[in-house]
Design a protein around this motif. Structure first.
Motif, PDB file in Angstrom:
ATOM      1  N   GLY A  79      35.476  44.916  12.796  1.00  0.00           N
ATOM      2  CA  GLY A  79      35.990  43.551  12.889  1.00  0.00           C
ATOM      3  C   GLY A  79      35.886  42.938  14.270  1.00  0.00           C
ATOM      4  N   ALA A  80      35.760  43.780  15.302  1.00  0.00           N
ATOM      5  CA  ALA A  80      35.687  43.263  16.673  1.00  0.00           C
ATOM      6  C   ALA A  80      34.277  42.836  17.056  1.00  0.00           C
ATOM      7  CB  ALA A  80      36.194  44.325  17.655  1.00  0.00           C
ATOM      8  N   ASN A  81      33.306  43.051  16.183  1.00  0.00           N
ATOM      9  CA  ASN A  81      31.909  42.764  16.494  1.00  0.00           C
ATOM     10  C   ASN A  81      31.451  41.540  15.695  1.00  0.00           C
ATOM     11  OD1 ASN A  81      29.086  42.739  16.766  1.00  0.00           O
ATOM     12  ND2 ASN A  81      28.976  44.974  16.898  1.00  0.00           N
ATOM     13  N   ALA A  82      31.553  40.369  16.322  1.00  0.00           N
ATOM     14  CA  ALA A  82      31.209  39.126  15.635  1.00  0.00           C
ATOM     15  C   ALA A  82      29.744  39.100  15.205  1.00  0.00           C
ATOM     16  CB  ALA A  82      31.511  37.929  16.540  1.00  0.00           C
ATOM     17  N   ARG A  83      28.877  39.700  16.025  1.00  0.00           N
ATOM     18  CA  ARG A  83      27.451  39.730  15.684  1.00  0.00           C
ATOM     19  C   ARG A  83      27.216  40.542  14.409  1.00  0.00           C
ATOM     20  NH1 ARG A  83      22.598  42.005  19.655  1.00  0.00           N
ATOM     21  NH2 ARG A  83      20.870  41.575  18.227  1.00  0.00           N
ATOM     22  N   ALA A  84      27.937  41.664  14.296  1.00  0.00           N
ATOM     23  CA  ALA A  84      27.791  42.497  13.097  1.00  0.00           C
ATOM     24  C   ALA A  84      28.297  41.765  11.860  1.00  0.00           C
ATOM     25  CB  ALA A  84      28.542  43.802  13.288  1.00  0.00           C
ATOM     26  N   ASP A  86      40.252  51.899  12.152  1.00  0.00           N
ATOM     27  CA  ASP A  86      39.630  52.878  13.041  1.00  0.00           C
ATOM     28  C   ASP A  86      38.609  52.286  13.995  1.00  0.00           C
ATOM     29  OD1 ASP A  86      41.129  54.893  11.972  1.00  0.00           O
ATOM     30  OD2 ASP A  86      39.548  55.682  10.668  1.00  0.00           O
ATOM     31  N   ALA A  87      37.916  51.227  13.573  1.00  0.00           N
ATOM     32  CA  ALA A  87      36.819  50.692  14.381  1.00  0.00           C
ATOM     33  C   ALA A  87      37.278  49.754  15.488  1.00  0.00           C
ATOM     34  CB  ALA A  87      35.826  49.956  13.475  1.00  0.00           C
ATOM     35  N   VAL A  88      38.577  49.498  15.579  1.00  0.00           N
ATOM     36  CA  VAL A  88      39.075  48.496  16.533  1.00  0.00           C
ATOM     37  C   VAL A  88      40.160  49.105  17.420  1.00  0.00           C
ATOM     38  CG1 VAL A  88      40.116  46.218  16.777  1.00  0.00           C
ATOM     39  CG2 VAL A  88      38.580  46.678  14.853  1.00  0.00           C
ATOM     40  N   ALA A  89      39.963  48.995  18.739  1.00  0.00           N
ATOM     41  CA  ALA A  89      40.948  49.496  19.696  1.00  0.00           C
ATOM     42  C   ALA A  89      42.228  48.661  19.624  1.00  0.00           C
ATOM     43  CB  ALA A  89      40.374  49.441  21.108  1.00  0.00           C
ATOM     44  N   ALA A 113      42.292  45.195  21.019  1.00  0.00           N
ATOM     45  CA  ALA A 113      41.340  44.245  20.440  1.00  0.00           C
ATOM     46  C   ALA A 113      41.706  43.828  19.021  1.00  0.00           C
ATOM     47  CB  ALA A 113      39.933  44.852  20.444  1.00  0.00           C
ATOM     48  N   LYS A 114      42.793  44.341  18.473  1.00  0.00           N
ATOM     49  CA  LYS A 114      43.093  44.115  17.053  1.00  0.00           C
ATOM     50  C   LYS A 114      43.414  42.653  16.738  1.00  0.00           C
ATOM     51  CE  LYS A 114      44.443  48.843  15.874  1.00  0.00           C
ATOM     52  NZ  LYS A 114      43.340  49.148  14.940  1.00  0.00           N
ATOM     53  N   ALA A 115      44.137  41.972  17.595  1.00  0.00           N
ATOM     54  CA  ALA A 115      44.462  40.567  17.323  1.00  0.00           C
ATOM     55  C   ALA A 115      43.202  39.715  17.305  1.00  0.00           C
ATOM     56  CB  ALA A 115      45.452  40.050  18.357  1.00  0.00           C
ATOM     57  N   ASP A 116      42.315  39.935  18.283  1.00  0.00           N
ATOM     58  CA  ASP A 116      41.065  39.175  18.322  1.00  0.00           C
ATOM     59  C   ASP A 116      40.183  39.501  17.123  1.00  0.00           C
ATOM     60  OD1 ASP A 116      41.798  37.926  20.669  1.00  0.00           O
ATOM     61  OD2 ASP A 116      40.657  39.286  21.967  1.00  0.00           O
ATOM     62  N   ALA A 117      40.153  40.772  16.729  1.00  0.00           N
ATOM     63  CA  ALA A 117      39.349  41.166  15.578  1.00  0.00           C
ATOM     64  C   ALA A 117      39.884  40.535  14.298  1.00  0.00           C
ATOM     65  CB  ALA A 117      39.337  42.687  15.442  1.00  0.00           C
TER      66      ALA A 117
END
Length: 295
Positions: free
Chosen positions: A17-22, A40-43, A46-50
């Motif tokens: 979710g943190a990778n806008a390009r993906a 699991d994929a987001v630190a 970074a969770k709020a931004d994701a």
């Protein structure tokens, strides 16, 4: 049989979710289901931004006909409740929830979805990845009769950690967990999705594990990289031979000359009425896959 019952879920691809390009790239991938991951994929930082990025992506659309599932953080974390509300508000098809261990967990999640305004058709998927979940697998599956629960997703990486098990190619450490989860899913009408294969470069290993999962009865496989899509889509789809045999079975039982018969020989194989049900399911799934790929 409803179209939803035969919705293809051969390939369920995790997208960070943190990778806008993906998230943008996912619009062109051949995945049946996209799992936008907030766990699991987001630190933590970074969770709020994701969460905001996933909301924007889902609301922006462009993913059809793919199914959109948001893997949220557990409701016992500081992020889970907001993740759930966002997924409902954004218009996702379902949420995937980690580390459930009881039927009561399913009831709490369903109540939270109702409070967030989720429609009745909104799906609840859960990770089966804790030893206690395996011990309680029947009561978890049974909750499907009173809640939005529709799918089990095997979390074999977490099971390996919790079991202190070695992950071997034959997955012998997980056969009991996989088998019990499959039995519970089928007993209560749930979709069952196999766990991930970690070695992105090992194509033969991926194919072997997909074949094993298909043999066990799983509907599809969770994936961690787009390069894994082709193998999962091919192996978890009915083969052309299976479809032709299924059509032959249906035609044979529909022949007036065979009216009232419970056992027939079709293309040299002894075939019973129970095979007719499976033949209908095979043909329906083949048609659903073709419609999906043509959309």
């Amino acid at each position: 049989m409803s179209a939803q019952a035969h919705r293809p879920r051969r390939s369920c691809l995790y997208m960070p979710g943190a990778n806008a390009r993906a998230l943008e790239k996912a619009k062109g991938l051949s995945a049946d289901t996209l799992i936008f991951d907030l766990e699991d994929a987001v630190a933590p930082e970074a969770k709020a931004d994701a969460r905001a990025a996933i909301q924007n992506a889902v609301q922006g659309g462009g993913y059809e006909p793919r199914e959109i599932v948001v893997r949220i953080n557990g409701l016992d974390t500081e992020w889970g409740a907001e993740d759930l509300k966002m997924a409902v508000k954004a218009g996702a098809d379902a949420i995937l929830v980690p580390k459930v261990v009881s039927g009561a967990d399913i009831d709490r999640l369903d109540a939270a979805l109702t409070a967030a305004g989720a429609p009745a058709e909104f799906g609840l998927w859960v990770m089966i990845e804790m030893p206690l979940a395996i011990l309680n697998i029947q009561e978890i599956a049974e909750a499907a009769h009173r809640t939005r629960l529709v799918a089990f997703v095997m979390g074999t990486n977490d099971l390996a950690k919790e079991y202190r098990a070695r992950a071997t190619p034959d997955r012998i450490a997980f056969q009991t967990a996989l088998g019990l989860s499959m039995a519970a899913a089928r007993a209560y009408g749930l979709v069952a999705i196999d766990g991930v294969f970690n070695d992105i470069k090992d194509e033969n290993g991926l194919m072997d594990e997909c074949e094993q999962g298909r043999t066990l009865g799983f509907d599809g496989k969770t994936l961690i990289h787009p390069s894994q899509l082709e193998s999962a889509n091919r192996i978890f789809a009915p083969s052309p031979h299976d479809v032709e045999q299924a059509k032959a079975v249906i035609e044979a039982f529909a022949d007036p000359e065979n009216a009232g018969k419970g056992v027939l020989k079709v293309n040299g194989k002894m075939t019973e009425l129970l095979h007719l049900d499976e033949a209908r399911r095979t043909v329906a799934m083949d048609q659903a896959i073709k419609a999906f790929e043509a959309a």
